[in-house]
Write a protein that holds these residues in place. Structure first.
Motif, PDB file in Angstrom:
ATOM      1  N   SER A 119      -6.867   5.455  -2.721  1.00 30.39           N
ATOM      2  CA  SER A 119      -5.530   4.909  -2.480  1.00 30.39           C
ATOM      3  C   SER A 119      -5.249   4.720  -0.996  1.00 30.39           C
ATOM      4  O   SER A 119      -4.369   3.944  -0.624  1.00 30.39           O
ATOM      5  CB  SER A 119      -4.473   5.807  -3.104  1.00 30.39           C
ATOM      6  N   GLY A 122      -5.375   1.036   0.512  1.00 28.79           N
ATOM      7  CA  GLY A 122      -4.297   0.062   0.375  1.00 28.79           C
ATOM      8  C   GLY A 122      -3.417  -0.010   1.607  1.00 28.79           C
ATOM      9  O   GLY A 122      -3.553   0.753   2.559  1.00 28.79           O
ATOM     10  N   SER A 123      -2.487  -0.941   1.563  1.00 28.12           N
ATOM     11  CA  SER A 123      -1.600  -1.130   2.711  1.00 28.12           C
ATOM     12  C   SER A 123      -0.425  -0.160   2.701  1.00 28.12           C
ATOM     13  O   SER A 123       0.203   0.066   3.726  1.00 28.12           O
ATOM     14  CB  SER A 123      -1.077  -2.567   2.731  1.00 28.12           C
ATOM     15  N   GLU A 124      -0.107   0.403   1.545  1.00 29.27           N
ATOM     16  CA  GLU A 124       0.960   1.393   1.475  1.00 29.27           C
ATOM     17  C   GLU A 124       0.469   2.593   0.675  1.00 29.27           C
ATOM     18  O   GLU A 124      -0.372   2.460  -0.211  1.00 29.27           O
ATOM     19  CB  GLU A 124       2.218   0.806   0.828  1.00 29.27           C
ATOM     20  N   PHE A 125       0.992   3.756   1.007  1.00 29.56           N
ATOM     21  CA  PHE A 125       0.555   4.991   0.356  1.00 29.56           C
ATOM     22  C   PHE A 125       1.793   5.764  -0.077  1.00 29.56           C
ATOM     23  O   PHE A 125       2.629   6.133   0.740  1.00 29.56           O
ATOM     24  CB  PHE A 125      -0.278   5.837   1.331  1.00 29.56           C
ATOM     25  N   ASN A 126       1.902   5.996  -1.392  1.00 31.88           N
ATOM     26  CA  ASN A 126       3.011   6.764  -1.953  1.00 31.88           C
ATOM     27  C   ASN A 126       2.394   7.959  -2.675  1.00 31.88           C
ATOM     28  O   ASN A 126       1.836   7.813  -3.768  1.00 31.88           O
ATOM     29  CB  ASN A 126       3.825   5.894  -2.908  1.00 31.88           C
TER      30      ASN A 126
END
Length: 162
Positions: A119, A122-126
């Motif tokens: 993960s 990716g460009s965002e990590f939540n």
């Protein structure tokens, strides 16, 4: 002959090469026939189909005109490193590395590591969403592989199970 779409041509080439490699590797096993399949039958057929699909995509890259030739962009090195690293971590955590004294950490921890590392590509990590996904995959893998198929895979690290 001029390449009209570089993306299609080289994607098809990649599929064809991997398919031929799988088909070639499958010939080292007993192939059998359609009525009595051996362990090499499915990989052989899968490799042949993959190579044929690759050839079709290559042909489309040579035949279908595109506006700018669909040039291939730069390599996404960050994504390549994180995805390959996630798979490497999964394998090491699942099986351990006895040569350096690293014990197997089990399927559950390996799945969590795989999902968290992948993960990061990716460009965002939540973190909350990543942990929910990892939990769903871990539970699903446990149900499918341990409970339903009764495979002998280490689920937890030895220091937890004893």
């Amino acid at each position: 002959m001029r390449i009209k779409s570089q993306k299609d041509f080289f994607a098809g080439l990649m599929f064809a090469v991997i398919g031929i490699g799988f088909a070639w590797g499958a010939t080292t096993y007993t192939v059998g026939n359609g009525a009595r399949m051996g362990p090499g039958y499915f990989p052989l057929m899968l490799g042949v189909v993959m190579a044929l699909i690759g050839l079709g995509i290559m042909f489309a890259g040579l035949a279908v005109e595109t506006t700018d030739g669909d040039k291939i962009g730069k390599w996404a090195w960050k994504q390549v490193v994180f995805i390959l690293g996630a798979n490497l971590a999964f394998g090491v955590l699942l099986g351990g590395l006895p040569s350096i004294g690293l014990p197997a950490m089990g399927m559950i921890l390996a799945i969590y590591a795989l999902v968290i590392i992948a993960s990061l590509a990716g460009s965002e990590f939540n973190l909350r969403k990543v942990l929910i996904l990892a939990t769903v995959l871990a539970v699903g893998s446990y149900v499918a592989f341990i409970w339903a198929l009764k495979l002998q895979i280490q689920v937890w690290p030895t220091f937890i199970t004893g």
